[in-house]
Scaffold this motif. Structure first.
Motif, PDB file in Angstrom:
ATOM      1  N   ILE A  99      72.745 115.962 -31.064  1.00 46.55           N
ATOM      2  CA  ILE A  99      72.752 116.694 -29.796  1.00 46.55           C
ATOM      3  C   ILE A  99      72.032 115.873 -28.733  1.00 46.55           C
ATOM      4  O   ILE A  99      71.208 115.009 -29.049  1.00 46.55           O
ATOM      5  CB  ILE A  99      72.085 118.082 -29.926  1.00 46.55           C
ATOM      6  CG1 ILE A  99      70.612 117.940 -30.351  1.00 46.55           C
ATOM      7  CG2 ILE A  99      72.851 118.956 -30.894  1.00 46.55           C
ATOM      8  CD1 ILE A  99      69.867 119.255 -30.391  1.00 46.55           C
ATOM      9  N   MET A 100      72.353 116.142 -27.480  1.00 46.92           N
ATOM     10  CA  MET A 100      71.700 115.486 -26.354  1.00 46.92           C
ATOM     11  C   MET A 100      71.420 116.518 -25.276  1.00 46.92           C
ATOM     12  O   MET A 100      72.271 117.359 -24.971  1.00 46.92           O
ATOM     13  CB  MET A 100      72.598 114.385 -25.767  1.00 46.92           C
ATOM     14  CG  MET A 100      71.969 113.629 -24.603  1.00 46.92           C
ATOM     15  SD  MET A 100      73.166 112.564 -23.736  1.00 46.92           S
ATOM     16  CE  MET A 100      74.092 113.816 -22.813  1.00 46.92           C
ATOM     17  N   PHE A 101      70.217 116.476 -24.701  1.00 51.02           N
ATOM     18  CA  PHE A 101      69.867 117.405 -23.635  1.00 51.02           C
ATOM     19  C   PHE A 101      68.775 116.780 -22.778  1.00 51.02           C
ATOM     20  O   PHE A 101      68.131 115.795 -23.171  1.00 51.02           O
ATOM     21  CB  PHE A 101      69.409 118.762 -24.200  1.00 51.02           C
ATOM     22  CG  PHE A 101      68.271 118.659 -25.188  1.00 51.02           C
ATOM     23  CD1 PHE A 101      66.945 118.774 -24.764  1.00 51.02           C
ATOM     24  CD2 PHE A 101      68.526 118.447 -26.538  1.00 51.02           C
ATOM     25  CE1 PHE A 101      65.903 118.680 -25.675  1.00 51.02           C
ATOM     26  CE2 PHE A 101      67.479 118.352 -27.452  1.00 51.02           C
ATOM     27  CZ  PHE A 101      66.166 118.469 -27.010  1.00 51.02           C
ATOM     28  N   ALA A 102      68.560 117.353 -21.609  1.00 48.96           N
ATOM     29  CA  ALA A 102      67.509 116.885 -20.706  1.00 48.96           C
ATOM     30  C   ALA A 102      66.247 117.691 -20.963  1.00 48.96           C
ATOM     31  O   ALA A 102      66.289 118.919 -21.069  1.00 48.96           O
ATOM     32  CB  ALA A 102      67.948 117.040 -19.244  1.00 48.96           C
ATOM     33  N   SER A 103      65.118 117.002 -21.073  1.00 43.20           N
ATOM     34  CA  SER A 103      63.872 117.696 -21.366  1.00 43.20           C
ATOM     35  C   SER A 103      62.688 116.862 -20.917  1.00 43.20           C
ATOM     36  O   SER A 103      62.722 115.627 -20.991  1.00 43.20           O
ATOM     37  CB  SER A 103      63.767 117.984 -22.867  1.00 43.20           C
ATOM     38  OG  SER A 103      62.508 118.554 -23.187  1.00 43.20           O
ATOM     39  N   LEU A 104      61.647 117.558 -20.459  1.00 38.31           N
ATOM     40  CA  LEU A 104      60.391 116.906 -20.122  1.00 38.31           C
ATOM     41  C   LEU A 104      59.353 117.142 -21.209  1.00 38.31           C
ATOM     42  O   LEU A 104      58.170 116.876 -21.022  1.00 38.31           O
ATOM     43  CB  LEU A 104      59.862 117.442 -18.778  1.00 38.31           C
ATOM     44  CG  LEU A 104      60.771 117.202 -17.564  1.00 38.31           C
ATOM     45  CD1 LEU A 104      60.174 117.849 -16.318  1.00 38.31           C
ATOM     46  CD2 LEU A 104      60.996 115.724 -17.338  1.00 38.31           C
ATOM     47  N   HIS A 105      59.811 117.645 -22.344  1.00 36.61           N
ATOM     48  CA  HIS A 105      58.913 117.969 -23.461  1.00 36.61           C
ATOM     49  C   HIS A 105      58.380 116.699 -24.102  1.00 36.61           C
ATOM     50  O   HIS A 105      59.098 115.712 -24.267  1.00 36.61           O
ATOM     51  CB  HIS A 105      59.678 118.789 -24.505  1.00 36.61           C
ATOM     52  CG  HIS A 105      58.886 119.073 -25.743  1.00 36.61           C
ATOM     53  ND1 HIS A 105      57.978 120.100 -25.826  1.00 36.61           N
ATOM     54  CD2 HIS A 105      58.871 118.461 -26.961  1.00 36.61           C
ATOM     55  CE1 HIS A 105      57.440 120.120 -27.036  1.00 36.61           C
ATOM     56  NE2 HIS A 105      57.968 119.129 -27.744  1.00 36.61           N
ATOM     57  N   PHE A 106      57.110 116.719 -24.471  1.00 37.32           N
ATOM     58  CA  PHE A 106      56.491 115.616 -25.193  1.00 37.32           C
ATOM     59  C   PHE A 106      56.001 116.137 -26.543  1.00 37.32           C
ATOM     60  O   PHE A 106      55.417 117.214 -26.635  1.00 37.32           O
ATOM     61  CB  PHE A 106      55.317 115.031 -24.406  1.00 37.32           C
ATOM     62  CG  PHE A 106      55.733 114.409 -23.094  1.00 37.32           C
ATOM     63  CD1 PHE A 106      56.238 113.129 -23.047  1.00 37.32           C
ATOM     64  CD2 PHE A 106      55.629 115.136 -21.916  1.00 37.32           C
ATOM     65  CE1 PHE A 106      56.620 112.550 -21.842  1.00 37.32           C
ATOM     66  CE2 PHE A 106      56.009 114.575 -20.705  1.00 37.32           C
ATOM     67  CZ  PHE A 106      56.515 113.277 -20.671  1.00 37.32           C
ATOM     68  N   GLY A 107      56.245 115.371 -27.595  1.00 35.16           N
ATOM     69  CA  GLY A 107      55.816 115.792 -28.922  1.00 35.16           C
ATOM     70  C   GLY A 107      56.988 116.176 -29.795  1.00 35.16           C
ATOM     71  O   GLY A 107      58.156 115.918 -29.481  1.00 35.16           O
ATOM     72  N   ASP A 108      56.695 116.822 -30.909  1.00 38.45           N
ATOM     73  CA  ASP A 108      57.709 117.183 -31.884  1.00 38.45           C
ATOM     74  C   ASP A 108      58.411 118.482 -31.504  1.00 38.45           C
ATOM     75  O   ASP A 108      57.905 119.281 -30.698  1.00 38.45           O
ATOM     76  CB  ASP A 108      57.079 117.334 -33.271  1.00 38.45           C
ATOM     77  CG  ASP A 108      56.488 116.022 -33.778  1.00 38.45           C
ATOM     78  OD1 ASP A 108      56.987 114.955 -33.359  1.00 38.45           O
ATOM     79  OD2 ASP A 108      55.532 116.078 -34.572  1.00 38.45           O
ATOM     80  N   TYR A 109      59.574 118.693 -32.114  1.00 36.98           N
ATOM     81  CA  TYR A 109      60.326 119.939 -31.951  1.00 36.98           C
ATOM     82  C   TYR A 109      60.342 120.680 -33.288  1.00 36.98           C
ATOM     83  O   TYR A 109      60.483 120.065 -34.355  1.00 36.98           O
ATOM     84  CB  TYR A 109      61.767 119.653 -31.529  1.00 36.98           C
ATOM     85  CG  TYR A 109      61.918 119.115 -30.123  1.00 36.98           C
ATOM     86  CD1 TYR A 109      62.056 119.983 -29.041  1.00 36.98           C
ATOM     87  CD2 TYR A 109      61.939 117.745 -29.880  1.00 36.98           C
ATOM     88  CE1 TYR A 109      62.211 119.496 -27.748  1.00 36.98           C
ATOM     89  CE2 TYR A 109      62.086 117.253 -28.600  1.00 36.98           C
ATOM     90  CZ  TYR A 109      62.223 118.130 -27.535  1.00 36.98           C
ATOM     91  OH  TYR A 109      62.371 117.638 -26.263  1.00 36.98           O
ATOM     92  N   GLU A 110      60.207 121.999 -33.238  1.00 40.91           N
ATOM     93  CA  GLU A 110      60.359 122.827 -34.424  1.00 40.91           C
ATOM     94  C   GLU A 110      61.769 123.395 -34.426  1.00 40.91           C
ATOM     95  O   GLU A 110      62.215 123.993 -33.436  1.00 40.91           O
ATOM     96  CB  GLU A 110      59.341 123.968 -34.428  1.00 40.91           C
ATOM     97  CG  GLU A 110      57.897 123.498 -34.588  1.00 40.91           C
ATOM     98  CD  GLU A 110      56.934 124.666 -34.713  1.00 40.91           C
ATOM     99  OE1 GLU A 110      57.422 125.819 -34.757  1.00 40.91           O
ATOM    100  OE2 GLU A 110      55.715 124.419 -34.757  1.00 40.91           O
ATOM    101  N   THR A 111      62.470 123.199 -35.523  1.00 35.01           N
ATOM    102  CA  THR A 111      63.858 123.643 -35.566  1.00 35.01           C
ATOM    103  C   THR A 111      64.251 123.986 -36.993  1.00 35.01           C
ATOM    104  O   THR A 111      63.530 123.648 -37.954  1.00 35.01           O
ATOM    105  CB  THR A 111      64.797 122.550 -35.009  1.00 35.01           C
ATOM    106  OG1 THR A 111      66.124 123.060 -34.902  1.00 35.01           O
ATOM    107  CG2 THR A 111      64.782 121.299 -35.886  1.00 35.01           C
ATOM    108  N   GLY A 112      65.367 124.640 -37.133  1.00 34.93           N
ATOM    109  CA  GLY A 112      65.883 125.017 -38.436  1.00 34.93           C
ATOM    110  C   GLY A 112      67.396 125.000 -38.432  1.00 34.93           C
ATOM    111  O   GLY A 112      68.029 124.591 -37.453  1.00 34.93           O
ATOM    112  N   VAL A 113      67.975 125.476 -39.521  1.00 31.22           N
ATOM    113  CA  VAL A 113      69.418 125.482 -39.675  1.00 31.22           C
ATOM    114  C   VAL A 113      69.978 126.838 -39.264  1.00 31.22           C
ATOM    115  O   VAL A 113      69.442 127.884 -39.651  1.00 31.22           O
ATOM    116  CB  VAL A 113      69.828 125.159 -41.125  1.00 31.22           C
ATOM    117  CG1 VAL A 113      71.347 125.201 -41.286  1.00 31.22           C
ATOM    118  CG2 VAL A 113      69.282 123.799 -41.550  1.00 31.22           C
ATOM    119  N   VAL A 114      71.041 126.816 -38.465  1.00 31.29           N
ATOM    120  CA  VAL A 114      71.765 128.033 -38.091  1.00 31.29           C
ATOM    121  C   VAL A 114      73.242 127.782 -38.373  1.00 31.29           C
ATOM    122  O   VAL A 114      73.769 126.712 -38.052  1.00 31.29           O
ATOM    123  CB  VAL A 114      71.563 128.376 -36.599  1.00 31.29           C
ATOM    124  CG1 VAL A 114      72.345 129.646 -36.245  1.00 31.29           C
ATOM    125  CG2 VAL A 114      70.092 128.545 -36.273  1.00 31.29           C
TER     126      VAL A 114
END
Length: 365
Positions: A99-114
């Protein structure tokens, strides 16, 4: 003082090649649409895939995200990829997600399977669904920029070609001063950029022309970072044509050319002397100006997005407003926390919106 160039009192034609197309434009014309098509090819199927999952999402009881990796490019564009492994009704599935998106977030992402409750073989990251509108907007902006740039370059090339044809038709020519902005010498030619900003009826347009080996612009002034050359305005074209020092770009007899050059002699004696092409002030190239315009456009978009976000978290009548939720979710953690606090002050009695929701997808985080 601008010297008066006395031309024959009859319609005159010009050399059509006096107008040149920027090499940057010639590069943009084929490349930008290809880049737009490439972005569509790489991102649109994944977005459509995740859109279908979002219509009836389901979190499988047994799942694992393997080899997950996110990388931020250019300070705001984030690419994420991962291998998904999960089980549904005793069947084991595996798939790869990008996936690709625009973000100003710094650090890790928490995610799971859907997965899709209707089609368990379709799976994605919960991050991909959280950023779905972000991904749609990001893809749309890039595609519009690339295809728009290609279309603009195409129209520019067609306009230059049309004006080249018009220059070959005899018409009344009016001498005007133009400002030289850049001169670049190549092996057998001189590429000159100029702007029509000095004359009272200036078109404010920028021109590019190539002089063959041995030719020089007809310079009529210079100094203090400003080089001025003489051009002529054709009745059928708004952008003036830069003249060469020997007036070989105008179709007239040798006698008429000699008389026209002689009319410039008094001005030369008065102190307006030709200026060497190498002394012209070097300014930003057309490609650099294009990048500056592009950066300015991005800045305007950023200002608009931040303004909309502030309105959403402080004045929106509902917390479930899109794309306000997506923008708030994309904000850096401190701004996202502040925005969620503003929303919770007004809507804390109800479920939390996307971007402020806890892991149970209902309460405020």
């Amino acid at each position: 003082m601008i010297p008066a160039l006395r031309l024959p009192q009859r319609p005159l034609s010009l050399v059509p090649s006096a107008y040149s197309s920027s090499k940057a434009r010639l590069w943009v014309l084929p490349v930008f649409p290809l880049l737009g098509a490439f972005f569509l090819y790489m991102q649109l199927p994944g977005i459509l895939h995740d859109w279908q999952i979002s219509q009836h999402p389901l979190v499988p009881e047994s799942s694992e995200v393997q080899n997950g990796r996110c990388q931020t490019r250019k300070g705001f564009l984030t690419d994420c990829e991962a291998d998904l492994v999960y089980e549904v009704d005793g069947h084991r599935y595996s798939s790869k997600v990008e996936i690709m998106f625009a973000s100003l977030h710094f650090g890790d992402y928490e995610t799971g399977v859907v997965i899709s409750a209707d089609h368990p073989e379709m799976a994605t990251l919960s991050l991909g669904l959280d950023e779905l509108w972000n991904r749609i907007i990001t893809l749309t902006v890039f595609v519009l920029l690339f295809f728009g740039g290609g279309i603009a370059a195409g129209f520019g090339a067609l306009r230059t070609r049309r004006e080249q044809v018009v220059l070959g038709r005899a018409a009344i020519l009016t001498p005007v001063p133009v400002k030289i902005t850049n001169i670049r010498r190549r092996r057998n030619s001189l590429t000159v950029s100029y702007s029509d900003k000095i004359a009272k009826d200036a078109s404010k347009r920028h021109g590019l022309t190539t002089l063959r080996d041995g030719q020089q612009p007809l310079m009529i002034g210079g100094g203090k970072g400003k080089s001025v050359a003489l051009a002529v305005r054709h009745e059928g074209v708004s952008l003036p044509v830069l003249l060469d020092a020997k007036l070989e770009r105008i179709s007239m007899t040798d006698e008429e050319r000699a008389a026209a050059l002689a009319s410039l002699a008094p001005a030369t004696e008065a102190g307006i002397t030709p200026v060497s092409g190498q002394t012209a002030q070097r300014k930003a190239s057309p490609l650099l100006r294009g990048l500056q315009v592009f950066s300015g456009g991005l800045l305007m978009i950023a200002v608009a997005v931040i303004g909309f976000w502030l309105w959403y978290v402080t004045a929106s009548k509902t917390p479930f407003q899109s794309p306000g939720m997506d923008i708030n979710n994309a904000m850096p953690a401190p701004l996202n926390a502040w925005g969620c606090a503003q929303l919770q002050k007004r809507f804390g009695q109800g479920n939390a919106p996307f971007g402020c929701v806890a892991s149970d997808f209902q309460s405020w985080k």
